[in-house]
Write a protein that holds these residues in place. Structure first.
Motif, short mmCIF file in Angstrom:
data_model
loop_
_atom_site.label_atom_id
_atom_site.label_comp_id
_atom_site.label_asym_id
_atom_site.label_seq_id
_atom_site.Cartn_x
_atom_site.Cartn_y
_atom_site.Cartn_z
N ILE A 84 0.86 -1.17 0.00
CA ILE A 84 0.00 0.00 0.00
C ILE A 84 0.90 1.23 0.00
N ALA A 85 0.72 2.06 -1.02
CA ALA A 85 1.54 3.25 -1.18
C ALA A 85 0.66 4.50 -1.11
N ASN A 86 1.29 5.64 -1.00
CA ASN A 86 0.63 6.93 -0.81
C ASN A 86 0.19 7.51 -2.16
N HIS A 87 -1.10 7.93 -2.22
CA HIS A 87 -1.64 8.55 -3.43
C HIS A 87 -2.21 9.93 -3.10
N SER A 88 -1.67 10.57 -2.07
CA SER A 88 -2.06 11.88 -1.55
C SER A 88 -3.29 11.76 -0.66
N PHE A 89 -3.63 12.85 0.02
CA PHE A 89 -4.77 12.79 0.93
C PHE A 89 -6.09 13.11 0.23
N GLN A 90 -6.14 14.17 -0.53
CA GLN A 90 -7.40 14.60 -1.15
C GLN A 90 -7.48 14.34 -2.66
N THR A 137 5.33 23.99 -0.21
CA THR A 137 6.05 22.93 0.50
C THR A 137 5.32 22.53 1.77
N GLN A 138 4.78 23.50 2.50
CA GLN A 138 4.04 23.20 3.73
C GLN A 138 2.76 22.40 3.44
N GLN A 139 2.05 22.76 2.40
CA GLN A 139 0.85 22.01 2.03
C GLN A 139 1.20 20.58 1.64
N ASP A 165 2.02 18.64 4.85
CA ASP A 165 0.79 18.32 5.59
C ASP A 165 0.03 17.18 4.91
N ASP A 166 -0.05 17.22 3.59
CA ASP A 166 -0.76 16.18 2.84
C ASP A 166 -0.10 14.82 3.03
N LEU A 167 1.22 14.79 2.89
CA LEU A 167 1.96 13.54 3.06
C LEU A 167 1.78 12.99 4.47
#
Length: 191
Positions: free
Chosen positions: A110-116, A126-128, A131-133
């Motif tokens: 299972i890998a990361n595909h962003s939050f939204q 960069t901050q956004q 936070d998303d990650l």
């Protein structure tokens, strides 16, 4: 000698008769194992609705409970394992916990595909991005017990700041490049 397009035949050694021999079709089980790469972007119904401007997306309609068991059954039948790129919003929703957990229990990554699942991720500060990650990592870790090591941006969206953050956060790979000649046309990258 035939042309490059002519059908190739094997002949018996008896050159006088020139009798073609039949080639046995090899069993698919005796053929050399072929290598391919398979991954699945687990984009839920709400993500498509959001991309197309349908207001119903904000209710987060899901079809993961129907789709995931079917995909897992098919992968099991072919004895394949793959990577599922999971959206953090789906991992945070209790209705999706069991299907997503089933993916990990079946031995798939299972890998990361962003939050939204924002296809304009390349425009995030960069901050956004951070936070998303972090939000997605937390949700995936709670379901699987593991920190994701792979990332794919929605809509194949990526940027240099994103790549730097992924490296800092211990990711082993990022695969947001659209693998065709139209990739640069489909998703201009903003640096």
């Amino acid at each position: 000698m035939g042309s490059a397009c002519s059908k190739e035949l094997n002949y018996d050694r008896n050159e006088e008769q020139r009798v073609p021999t039949q080639r046995a079709n090899p069993s698919p089980f005796s053929m050399p194992k072929l290598t391919a790469s398979l991954s699945i972007d687990l984009d839920n119904k709400w993500a498509y609705l959001k991309t197309h401007g349908d207001e119903q997306w904000s209710c987060y309609p899901s079809y993961l409970g129907v789709v995931i068991p079917r995909i897992l059954k098919l992968l099991d039948e072919f004895r394949l394992t793959t990577t599922f790129f999971v959206v953090g919003q789906d991992a945070s929703d209790p209705q999706n916990h069991q299907p997503i957990t089933a993916i990990a229990e079946a031995g798939h990554e299972i890998a990361n595909h962003s939050f939204q699942h924002d296809p304009w991720l390349h425009r995030y500060s960069t901050q956004q991005l951070e936070d998303d990650l972090a939000r997605t990592e937390t949700c995936l870790r709670e379901l699987t017990g593991q920190h994701p090591v792979g990332f794919r941006g929605p809509g194949f969206s990526h940027s240099v700041p994103l790549l730097q953050l992924l490296a800092e956060r211990g990711y082993e790979y990022e695969c947001s490049t659209f693998p065709t000649f139209i990739g640069p046309l489909a998703r201009p990258v903003s640096y």
